[in-house]
Motif scaffolding. Structure first.
Motif, PDB file in Angstrom:
ATOM      1  N   ASN A  84     -65.197 -69.371  25.037  1.00  0.00           N
ATOM      2  CA  ASN A  84     -66.005 -68.160  25.114  1.00  0.00           C
ATOM      3  C   ASN A  84     -66.482 -67.749  23.734  1.00  0.00           C
ATOM      4  O   ASN A  84     -65.932 -68.161  22.713  1.00  0.00           O
ATOM      5  CB  ASN A  84     -65.186 -67.021  25.723  1.00  0.00           C
ATOM      6  CG  ASN A  84     -64.750 -67.309  27.145  1.00  0.00           C
ATOM      7  OD1 ASN A  84     -65.464 -67.942  27.921  1.00  0.00           O
ATOM      8  ND2 ASN A  84     -63.561 -66.847  27.505  1.00  0.00           N
ATOM      9  N   ASN A  85     -67.519 -66.914  23.711  1.00  0.00           N
ATOM     10  CA  ASN A  85     -68.057 -66.377  22.456  1.00  0.00           C
ATOM     11  C   ASN A  85     -68.303 -67.493  21.439  1.00  0.00           C
ATOM     12  O   ASN A  85     -67.882 -67.405  20.285  1.00  0.00           O
ATOM     13  CB  ASN A  85     -67.100 -65.330  21.885  1.00  0.00           C
ATOM     14  CG  ASN A  85     -67.738 -64.486  20.813  1.00  0.00           C
ATOM     15  OD1 ASN A  85     -68.965 -64.401  20.719  1.00  0.00           O
ATOM     16  ND2 ASN A  85     -66.904 -63.868  19.982  1.00  0.00           N
ATOM     17  N   LEU A  86     -68.980 -68.521  21.889  1.00  0.00           N
ATOM     18  CA  LEU A  86     -69.218 -69.689  21.043  1.00  0.00           C
ATOM     19  C   LEU A  86     -70.137 -69.351  19.879  1.00  0.00           C
ATOM     20  O   LEU A  86     -71.043 -68.497  19.992  1.00  0.00           O
ATOM     21  CB  LEU A  86     -69.819 -70.817  21.872  1.00  0.00           C
ATOM     22  CG  LEU A  86     -68.810 -71.524  22.804  1.00  0.00           C
ATOM     23  CD1 LEU A  86     -69.527 -72.260  23.914  1.00  0.00           C
ATOM     24  CD2 LEU A  86     -67.929 -72.460  21.999  1.00  0.00           C
ATOM     25  N   THR A  87     -69.894 -70.016  18.759  1.00  0.00           N
ATOM     26  CA  THR A  87     -70.701 -69.853  17.549  1.00  0.00           C
ATOM     27  C   THR A  87     -71.258 -71.208  17.113  1.00  0.00           C
ATOM     28  O   THR A  87     -70.744 -72.249  17.533  1.00  0.00           O
ATOM     29  CB  THR A  87     -69.862 -69.268  16.408  1.00  0.00           C
ATOM     30  OG1 THR A  87     -68.977 -70.287  15.927  1.00  0.00           O
ATOM     31  CG2 THR A  87     -69.047 -68.060  16.855  1.00  0.00           C
ATOM     32  N   PRO A  88     -72.292 -71.211  16.268  1.00  0.00           N
ATOM     33  CA  PRO A  88     -72.808 -72.504  15.788  1.00  0.00           C
ATOM     34  C   PRO A  88     -71.726 -73.354  15.114  1.00  0.00           C
ATOM     35  O   PRO A  88     -71.814 -74.585  15.130  1.00  0.00           O
ATOM     36  CB  PRO A  88     -73.899 -72.087  14.805  1.00  0.00           C
ATOM     37  CG  PRO A  88     -74.407 -70.789  15.365  1.00  0.00           C
ATOM     38  CD  PRO A  88     -73.176 -70.098  15.885  1.00  0.00           C
ATOM     39  N   VAL A 124     -70.954 -80.678  22.380  1.00  0.00           N
ATOM     40  CA  VAL A 124     -71.156 -79.236  22.536  1.00  0.00           C
ATOM     41  C   VAL A 124     -72.061 -78.788  21.398  1.00  0.00           C
ATOM     42  O   VAL A 124     -71.740 -78.990  20.227  1.00  0.00           O
ATOM     43  CB  VAL A 124     -69.819 -78.475  22.496  1.00  0.00           C
ATOM     44  CG1 VAL A 124     -70.063 -76.965  22.451  1.00  0.00           C
ATOM     45  CG2 VAL A 124     -68.962 -78.837  23.693  1.00  0.00           C
ATOM     46  N   THR A 125     -73.187 -78.196  21.753  1.00  0.00           N
ATOM     47  CA  THR A 125     -74.138 -77.703  20.757  1.00  0.00           C
ATOM     48  C   THR A 125     -74.372 -76.219  20.998  1.00  0.00           C
ATOM     49  O   THR A 125     -74.761 -75.821  22.104  1.00  0.00           O
ATOM     50  CB  THR A 125     -75.467 -78.464  20.835  1.00  0.00           C
ATOM     51  OG1 THR A 125     -75.237 -79.859  20.649  1.00  0.00           O
ATOM     52  CG2 THR A 125     -76.431 -77.962  19.763  1.00  0.00           C
ATOM     53  N   VAL A 126     -74.116 -75.426  19.965  1.00  0.00           N
ATOM     54  CA  VAL A 126     -74.310 -73.975  20.050  1.00  0.00           C
ATOM     55  C   VAL A 126     -75.483 -73.624  19.134  1.00  0.00           C
ATOM     56  O   VAL A 126     -75.394 -73.723  17.919  1.00  0.00           O
ATOM     57  CB  VAL A 126     -73.048 -73.208  19.628  1.00  0.00           C
ATOM     58  CG1 VAL A 126     -73.251 -71.709  19.844  1.00  0.00           C
ATOM     59  CG2 VAL A 126     -71.836 -73.711  20.392  1.00  0.00           C
TER      60      VAL A 126
END
Length: 128
Positions: A84-88, A124-126
């Motif tokens: 959750n609340n993923l960042t780059p 996974v790409t944010v």
């Protein structure tokens, strides 16, 4: 021959969520300490989270505490990572692994022969 296969990666905006899954075959997920690593090109692989075989204790690296949740389903022989609340800064190839009996491999403290199983990984790409 044991195998691991990840799924659930993708592109998500900052602040979004993803759930990664890892299916094990040829061994039981509670036979080892099982967890997640992530890799960024040009950088060393780093442990993200782990569930110990010895006592079922859970470890998270500091940067994901409070945002990621690891879980293991012994009946389905799978491992999951709710993010959750993923960042780059979370952008990476995420790999599940089954190594050792405690989480020392994932924390970087392991000093023995590294024997276990690894999946090929899921991206996974944010990004916006």
């Amino acid at each position: 021959q044991g195998q691991l296969a990840e799924s659930g990666g993708g592109l998500v905006q900052p602040g979004g969520s993803l759930t990664l899954s890892c299916a094990a075959s040829g061994f039981a997920v509670d036979d080892f300490a099982i967890g997640w690593l992530r890799e960024v090109p040009g950088e060393e692989s780093e442990g993200v989270s782990c569930i110990s075989k010895n006592d079922g204790s859970i470890w998270y690296r500091d940067s994901v505490k409070g945002r990621f949740t690891i879980s293991r389903d012994n009946a389905k022989n799978t491992l999951s990572l709710q993010m959750n609340n993923l960042t780059p800064g979370d952008t990476a190839v995420y790999k599940c692994a089954a190594v050792g009996l405690d989480c020392s491999y994932y924390t970087g403290a392991y000093t023995g022969a590294i024997i276990g199983f690894w999946g090929p990984g899921t991206q996974v790409t944010v990004s916006t």
